[in-house]
Scaffold this active site. Structure first.
Site, PDB file in Angstrom:
ATOM      1  CG  ASP A  29      -1.686   1.227   1.451  1.00  0.00           C
ATOM      2  OD1 ASP A  29      -2.291   1.701   0.476  1.00  0.00           O
ATOM      3  OD2 ASP A  29      -1.685   1.761   2.589  1.00  0.00           O
ATOM      4  CG  ASP A  55      -2.152   7.362   0.624  1.00  0.00           C
ATOM      5  OD1 ASP A  55      -1.248   7.343  -0.237  1.00  0.00           O
ATOM      6  OD2 ASP A  55      -3.185   8.039   0.490  1.00  0.00           O
TER       7      ASP A  55
END
Length: 415
Positions: A201, A203
């Site tokens: 991922d 963020d």
């Protein structure tokens, strides 16, 4: 000479063959290992097993060898002479020696073998004792322990046999949560060292920021967007609906804000080291994000990532429209992209690693061979294979059995 032609005297000893465990302790210095085996060579013994470790300048060297028969070896001496000679050699070097008689090789390890990695900041004696007790409580035996890293966290690995990996993982996850340490349990075997794909991922994982909040700050609605983002990451809101609601607040921003946001993005500590080391080891690395390609494309170029996919902000006539284009990268989308990346990379899904922090990462974490919750929300920590709760992304390397010394050596050779 083929295996079938190996003489019985050089074969692995059976349980009825007399053996000696020779243990040497003391201050380490060059030549100890060679000296011990030079001493043993006079008795024509066969080496069955060797183990050596040096801790803070002190050596522990163990050699399991066959017991010499009377008249065996160049000196025609017996076990008693071997013992006396080894003790004399050790004393001449201010070392201690212990020799234990027995039969055969090491006892067979139990079925079900796992690597248990423990990360502590710091790693206390209390937590180490509790982890060891929990391993024993599952029926497991600790065969070996060694340190993977001393900074930025202390990381040690236990080689465990005799317990099923899943049962061990469940028991240690509960213990780790109470102790405040991170514990990862993976099955032993060749797959751990096979070429892999690592997908992260973006963020709050690869980077420290939530990209949509950086955009929102330029639109004057950061607090409102942050509240919706937090609810979505906790799994309280449908991700796609929350994405559309937040992006609508960005309508009218000039496209120049994209470059401004790119400059504001802060990589997570250890992110460059993680990606650089994985790439040097032949891993392929990708990112999937509920954020925006306007940022992930730049990260892909900067870090040399193999794969990247995210949502795309629509820009018309130099302005953000408040909409996104193309398929939404949501919870299911991230898992789908992990599979797509694995297929393109030619890597079986069980040899993939996924890293994420939010509820929309859960499907991806569960689909991967190893799912790592990185400083994640409680719902994610409970569902992932393992959790890392220190602020250094490169600690994930230790879960793969890569030591800090190996990372530093790779950096030195690349200079």
């Amino acid at each position: 000479m083929s295996a079938s032609q190996i003489p019985p005297a050089t074969a692995v000893p059976g349980d009825d063959v007399p053996t000696l465990l020779v243990k040497i302790f003391g201050k380490d210095r060059p030549g100890i290992t060679a000296g011990l085996f030079d001493t043993l060579a006079a008795y024509s013994v066969d080496v069955v097993d060797i183990e050596q470790v040096v801790t803070r300048g002190r050596i522990t060297l163990c050699a399991l060898v066959t017991t010499p028969s009377p008249g065996q070896g160049t000196s025609g001496s017996s076990e008693g002479d071997l013992r006396a000679t080894v003790h004399s050699w050790a004393e001449s070097l201010n070392l201690q020696a212990e020799i234990i008689s027995g039969r055969g090789d090491n006892r067979p390890r139990g079925t079900g073998r796992s690597h248990v990695t423990v990360l502590g900041h710091p790693l206390t004696a209390e937590s180490t004792a509790a982890i060891a007790a929990a391993i024993t409580g599952t029926g497991g035996n600790i065969d070996r322990i060694f340190r993977l890293a001393k900074y930025p966290v202390t990381a040690v690995e236990f080689a465990v046999s005799g317990a099923a990996t899943e049962a061990l993982r469940t028991a240690l996850a509960l213990e780790a949560a109470q102790l405040g340490v991170d514990v990862a349990v993976v099955a032993a075997g060749l797959q751990r060292r096979a070429q892999r794909l690592v997908v992260m991922d973006v963020d709050s994982t690869l980077i420290q920021d939530e990209v949509i909040e950086l955009f929102a700050a330029h639109a004057g609605c950061e607090a409102e967007v942050a509240e919706v983002t937090a609810a979505a990451m906790r799994g309280e809101l449908d991700f796609e609906q929350s994405l559309h609601a937040r992006v609508e607040l960005l309508a009218g921003l000039d496209e120049s804000v994209v470059e401004a946001v790119r400059k504001e993005v802060r990589l997570t500590p250890g992110a460059r080291t993680l990606v650089r080391t994985l790439k040097r080891l032949g891993y392929q690395v990708g990112v999937v994000s509920g954020g925006f390609t306007q940022v992930t494309d730049a990260l892909q170029e900067e870090l040399g990532l193999d794969f990247a996919n995210a949502n795309t902000l629509e820009i018309v006539d130099g302005k953000l429209t408040g909409r996104v284009t193309g398929p939404i990268v949501d919870r299911a989308g991230k898992a789908r992209l992990l599979r797509d990346f694995a297929q393109q990379a030619g890597v079986p899904l069980d040899q993939t690693v996924a890293i994420g922090d939010g509820a929309n990462d859960l499907d991806m974490l569960n689909a991967a061979g190893l799912g790592v919750a990185f400083n994640a929300k409680p719902v994610v920590r409970k569902a992932a294979h393992t959790a890392v709760n220190v602020p250094f992304l490169d600690t994930v390397l230790y879960l793969l059995g890569i030591t800090r010394e190996e990372v530093e050596a790779a950096d030195t050779h690349a200079e």
